[in-house]
Design a protein around this motif. Structure first.
Motif, PDB file in Angstrom:
ATOM      1  N   PRO A 122      92.552  -9.062  -1.819  1.00  0.00           N
ATOM      2  CA  PRO A 122      93.343 -10.190  -1.317  1.00  0.00           C
ATOM      3  C   PRO A 122      92.519 -11.047  -0.357  1.00  0.00           C
ATOM      4  O   PRO A 122      91.860 -10.524   0.535  1.00  0.00           O
ATOM      5  CB  PRO A 122      94.515  -9.510  -0.597  1.00  0.00           C
ATOM      6  CG  PRO A 122      93.986  -8.161  -0.210  1.00  0.00           C
ATOM      7  CD  PRO A 122      92.988  -7.770  -1.255  1.00  0.00           C
ATOM      8  N   VAL A 123      92.548 -12.349  -0.575  1.00  0.00           N
ATOM      9  CA  VAL A 123      91.771 -13.281   0.244  1.00  0.00           C
ATOM     10  C   VAL A 123      92.656 -14.450   0.641  1.00  0.00           C
ATOM     11  O   VAL A 123      93.785 -14.599   0.176  1.00  0.00           O
ATOM     12  CB  VAL A 123      90.525 -13.800  -0.516  1.00  0.00           C
ATOM     13  CG1 VAL A 123      89.603 -12.654  -0.904  1.00  0.00           C
ATOM     14  CG2 VAL A 123      90.935 -14.601  -1.743  1.00  0.00           C
ATOM     15  N   ARG A 124      92.091 -15.301   1.508  1.00  0.00           N
ATOM     16  CA  ARG A 124      92.724 -16.569   1.840  1.00  0.00           C
ATOM     17  C   ARG A 124      91.653 -17.624   1.995  1.00  0.00           C
ATOM     18  O   ARG A 124      90.490 -17.318   2.286  1.00  0.00           O
ATOM     19  CB  ARG A 124      93.553 -16.456   3.117  1.00  0.00           C
ATOM     20  CG  ARG A 124      92.764 -16.141   4.379  1.00  0.00           C
ATOM     21  CD  ARG A 124      93.673 -16.127   5.597  1.00  0.00           C
ATOM     22  NE  ARG A 124      92.973 -15.747   6.822  1.00  0.00           N
ATOM     23  CZ  ARG A 124      92.298 -16.586   7.579  1.00  0.00           C
ATOM     24  NH1 ARG A 124      92.209 -17.869   7.220  1.00  0.00           N
ATOM     25  NH2 ARG A 124      91.703 -16.176   8.681  1.00  0.00           N
ATOM     26  N   SER A 125      92.040 -18.866   1.781  1.00  0.00           N
ATOM     27  CA  SER A 125      91.112 -19.970   1.928  1.00  0.00           C
ATOM     28  C   SER A 125      90.846 -20.217   3.405  1.00  0.00           C
ATOM     29  O   SER A 125      91.788 -20.322   4.207  1.00  0.00           O
ATOM     30  CB  SER A 125      91.673 -21.235   1.275  1.00  0.00           C
ATOM     31  OG  SER A 125      90.860 -22.344   1.565  1.00  0.00           O
ATOM     32  N   GLN A 126      89.601 -20.346   3.772  1.00  0.00           N
ATOM     33  CA  GLN A 126      89.262 -20.612   5.162  1.00  0.00           C
ATOM     34  C   GLN A 126      89.695 -22.024   5.570  1.00  0.00           C
ATOM     35  O   GLN A 126      89.961 -22.278   6.739  1.00  0.00           O
ATOM     36  CB  GLN A 126      87.751 -20.441   5.360  1.00  0.00           C
ATOM     37  CG  GLN A 126      87.312 -20.337   6.800  1.00  0.00           C
ATOM     38  CD  GLN A 126      85.825 -20.068   6.921  1.00  0.00           C
ATOM     39  OE1 GLN A 126      84.999 -20.850   6.469  1.00  0.00           O
ATOM     40  NE2 GLN A 126      85.479 -18.929   7.524  1.00  0.00           N
ATOM     41  N   ARG A 127      89.823 -22.914   4.591  1.00  0.00           N
ATOM     42  CA  ARG A 127      90.173 -24.301   4.905  1.00  0.00           C
ATOM     43  C   ARG A 127      91.655 -24.473   5.212  1.00  0.00           C
ATOM     44  O   ARG A 127      92.027 -25.186   6.146  1.00  0.00           O
ATOM     45  CB  ARG A 127      89.775 -25.207   3.722  1.00  0.00           C
ATOM     46  CG  ARG A 127      90.125 -26.675   3.888  1.00  0.00           C
ATOM     47  CD  ARG A 127      89.505 -27.495   2.781  1.00  0.00           C
ATOM     48  NE  ARG A 127      89.966 -27.071   1.468  1.00  0.00           N
ATOM     49  CZ  ARG A 127      91.073 -27.538   0.874  1.00  0.00           C
ATOM     50  NH1 ARG A 127      91.827 -28.441   1.480  1.00  0.00           N
ATOM     51  NH2 ARG A 127      91.420 -27.113  -0.318  1.00  0.00           N
ATOM     52  N   LEU A 147      86.320 -18.390   0.688  1.00  0.00           N
ATOM     53  CA  LEU A 147      87.401 -17.402   0.653  1.00  0.00           C
ATOM     54  C   LEU A 147      87.024 -16.227   1.538  1.00  0.00           C
ATOM     55  O   LEU A 147      85.927 -15.668   1.406  1.00  0.00           O
ATOM     56  CB  LEU A 147      87.650 -16.936  -0.780  1.00  0.00           C
ATOM     57  CG  LEU A 147      87.921 -18.045  -1.811  1.00  0.00           C
ATOM     58  CD1 LEU A 147      88.039 -17.452  -3.209  1.00  0.00           C
ATOM     59  CD2 LEU A 147      89.173 -18.831  -1.446  1.00  0.00           C
ATOM     60  N   VAL A 148      87.938 -15.858   2.442  1.00  0.00           N
ATOM     61  CA  VAL A 148      87.704 -14.740   3.355  1.00  0.00           C
ATOM     62  C   VAL A 148      88.806 -13.708   3.158  1.00  0.00           C
ATOM     63  O   VAL A 148      89.875 -14.015   2.606  1.00  0.00           O
ATOM     64  CB  VAL A 148      87.657 -15.206   4.827  1.00  0.00           C
ATOM     65  CG1 VAL A 148      86.531 -16.209   5.031  1.00  0.00           C
ATOM     66  CG2 VAL A 148      88.985 -15.817   5.250  1.00  0.00           C
ATOM     67  N   THR A 149      88.530 -12.489   3.600  1.00  0.00           N
ATOM     68  CA  THR A 149      89.530 -11.432   3.460  1.00  0.00           C
ATOM     69  C   THR A 149      90.775 -11.782   4.267  1.00  0.00           C
ATOM     70  O   THR A 149      90.689 -12.276   5.392  1.00  0.00           O
ATOM     71  CB  THR A 149      88.960 -10.090   3.935  1.00  0.00           C
ATOM     72  OG1 THR A 149      88.407 -10.258   5.252  1.00  0.00           O
ATOM     73  CG2 THR A 149      87.861  -9.607   3.006  1.00  0.00           C
ATOM     74  N   TYR A 170      86.464 -11.627   6.863  1.00  0.00           N
ATOM     75  CA  TYR A 170      85.087 -11.504   6.405  1.00  0.00           C
ATOM     76  C   TYR A 170      84.885 -12.316   5.125  1.00  0.00           C
ATOM     77  O   TYR A 170      85.708 -12.286   4.217  1.00  0.00           O
ATOM     78  CB  TYR A 170      84.729 -10.043   6.153  1.00  0.00           C
ATOM     79  CG  TYR A 170      84.497  -9.286   7.435  1.00  0.00           C
ATOM     80  CD1 TYR A 170      83.276  -9.365   8.085  1.00  0.00           C
ATOM     81  CD2 TYR A 170      85.504  -8.507   8.006  1.00  0.00           C
ATOM     82  CE1 TYR A 170      83.050  -8.671   9.270  1.00  0.00           C
ATOM     83  CE2 TYR A 170      85.288  -7.821   9.185  1.00  0.00           C
ATOM     84  CZ  TYR A 170      84.063  -7.909   9.806  1.00  0.00           C
ATOM     85  OH  TYR A 170      83.842  -7.244  10.978  1.00  0.00           O
ATOM     86  N   PRO A 171      83.768 -13.056   5.000  1.00  0.00           N
ATOM     87  CA  PRO A 171      83.536 -13.902   3.815  1.00  0.00           C
ATOM     88  C   PRO A 171      83.454 -13.078   2.536  1.00  0.00           C
ATOM     89  O   PRO A 171      82.878 -11.991   2.519  1.00  0.00           O
ATOM     90  CB  PRO A 171      82.192 -14.576   4.124  1.00  0.00           C
ATOM     91  CG  PRO A 171      82.021 -14.458   5.608  1.00  0.00           C
ATOM     92  CD  PRO A 171      82.694 -13.192   6.006  1.00  0.00           C
ATOM     93  N   VAL A 172      84.049 -13.624   1.480  1.00  0.00           N
ATOM     94  CA  VAL A 172      84.047 -12.936   0.184  1.00  0.00           C
ATOM     95  C   VAL A 172      83.320 -13.765  -0.868  1.00  0.00           C
ATOM     96  O   VAL A 172      82.398 -13.287  -1.522  1.00  0.00           O
ATOM     97  CB  VAL A 172      85.487 -12.639  -0.276  1.00  0.00           C
ATOM     98  CG1 VAL A 172      85.479 -11.997  -1.667  1.00  0.00           C
ATOM     99  CG2 VAL A 172      86.200 -11.733   0.711  1.00  0.00           C
ATOM    100  N   ALA A 173      83.743 -15.032  -1.061  1.00  0.00           N
ATOM    101  CA  ALA A 173      83.183 -15.840  -2.144  1.00  0.00           C
ATOM    102  C   ALA A 173      83.374 -17.318  -1.832  1.00  0.00           C
ATOM    103  O   ALA A 173      84.142 -17.696  -0.939  1.00  0.00           O
ATOM    104  CB  ALA A 173      83.834 -15.484  -3.475  1.00  0.00           C
ATOM    105  N   GLN A 174      82.676 -18.149  -2.595  1.00  0.00           N
ATOM    106  CA  GLN A 174      82.810 -19.600  -2.509  1.00  0.00           C
ATOM    107  C   GLN A 174      83.221 -20.132  -3.876  1.00  0.00           C
ATOM    108  O   GLN A 174      82.614 -19.785  -4.900  1.00  0.00           O
ATOM    109  CB  GLN A 174      81.497 -20.248  -2.066  1.00  0.00           C
ATOM    110  CG  GLN A 174      81.593 -21.758  -1.887  1.00  0.00           C
ATOM    111  CD  GLN A 174      80.310 -22.344  -1.331  1.00  0.00           C
ATOM    112  OE1 GLN A 174      79.247 -21.743  -1.431  1.00  0.00           O
ATOM    113  NE2 GLN A 174      80.396 -23.522  -0.747  1.00  0.00           N
TER     114      GLN A 174
END
Length: 294
Positions: A182-187, A220-222, A233-237
């Motif tokens: 599960p992630v969320r957008s940092q923006r 995308l961060v956790t 924590y960063p996961v992907a772009q």
């Protein structure tokens, strides 16, 4: 019959003559310094032989210095790599803390999150099954590693521990087709589920509606949901967003920020742990803590 060669002086006479001549030469050399020039020529003649005789010892000393210098460089390189990994892990959290401080408002009086325990591990093996993305690290039960523990590198999330041995553990990478995070957008903090694609340079976002605000380049961060990966924590772009109205969901792919194809040093995290300093310790590969017993 007469012999061809006449007999010379006896051995005793010869010895006596040699001693007398030697003593005479010593006296002449000591009193009149008559052989100084001859000694200079002899020293010049013997100098190359002295250099040749000293050469094996010089070679051994040179080799020992080279081996010692190489060992020191290897130790310093490992120390600096561990320091860099620890520093980058802290840097990853700075942006999250900045964003949270802007959003807390009424929660400013809440206690700060406790520092995490962190340990550096090294890659030991990579699974040779092309349909499974798993690695083996050199930490296990003896290092308090547990199943579902978070694993990171200096860029982002790598995966989670799925098997624990006494001294080694097996880690499932986020790109494995069986893995989801599960992630969320940092923006804009919109939540998503990232699943593995089976390739080391791509992951997918599942079940994203066409109307969701997501763009290429979003980080995308956790999200912290699921109690497996700590939040932030960063996961992907995000690398591709395709909205085909003939399909029920948008097709979105992203690139993992962790360098999954060149892993060497990894970070293990113990969330919700209270850090404690160890006096007199210079070991930079781990930060010793006391875990909460509540």
């Amino acid at each position: 019959m007469q012999t061809i060669f006449t007999r010379g002086p006896s051995l005793n006479n010869r010895l006596s003559l040699a001693l007398v001549m030697s003593i005479a030469l010593i006296i002449v050399d000591h009193k009149f310094d008559g052989f100084s020039t001859t000694r200079g020529y002899l020293n010049s003649l013997m100098s190359p032989l002295q250099y040749v005789a000293n050469l094996p010892g010089e070679m051994l000393n040179w080799s020992a210095e080279r081996v010692t210098s190489q060992q020191q460089l290897i130790a310093e390189n490992e120390y600096l790599n561990n320091q860099l990994l620890l520093a980058n892990e802290q840097l990853q959290r700075f942006q999250l803390l900045k964003n949270e401080n802007d959003q807390l408002r009424a929660l400013l009086a809440a206690p700060l999150r406790q520092e995490m325990r962190k340990t550096v591990a090294e890659l030991m093996a990579v699974d040779n099954n092309p349909f499974s993305h798993q690695i083996v690290i050199n930490k296990g039960n003896s290092d308090d590693v547990y199943v579902s523990q978070s694993v990171l590198d200096d860029k982002g999330v790598v995966g989670q521990v799925i098997e624990v041995g006494s001294t080694t553990s097996r880690v499932l990478l986020i790109t494995d087709v069986t893995h989801a995070i599960p992630v969320r957008s940092q923006r804009n903090s919109i939540r998503f589920i990232v699943t593995g694609s089976g390739t080391l340079d791509e992951v997918y976002l599942e079940h994203v509606a066409h109307s969701v605000d997501i763009k290429v380049g979003d980080i995308l961060v956790t999200s912290g949901l699921g109690n497996v990966f700590p939040e932030g924590y960063p996961v992907a772009q995000v690398t591709s967003v395709v909205r085909d109205e003939s399909r029920p969901f948008a097709s979105i792919s992203a690139q993992p920020l962790a360098k999954l194809d060149r892993l060497k040093h990894l970070m293990l995290l113990w969330p919700e742990a209270e850090a404690e300093t160890t006096e007199g310790s210079d070991d930079s590969t781990a930060i010793t803590v006391r875990r909460d017993n509540d």
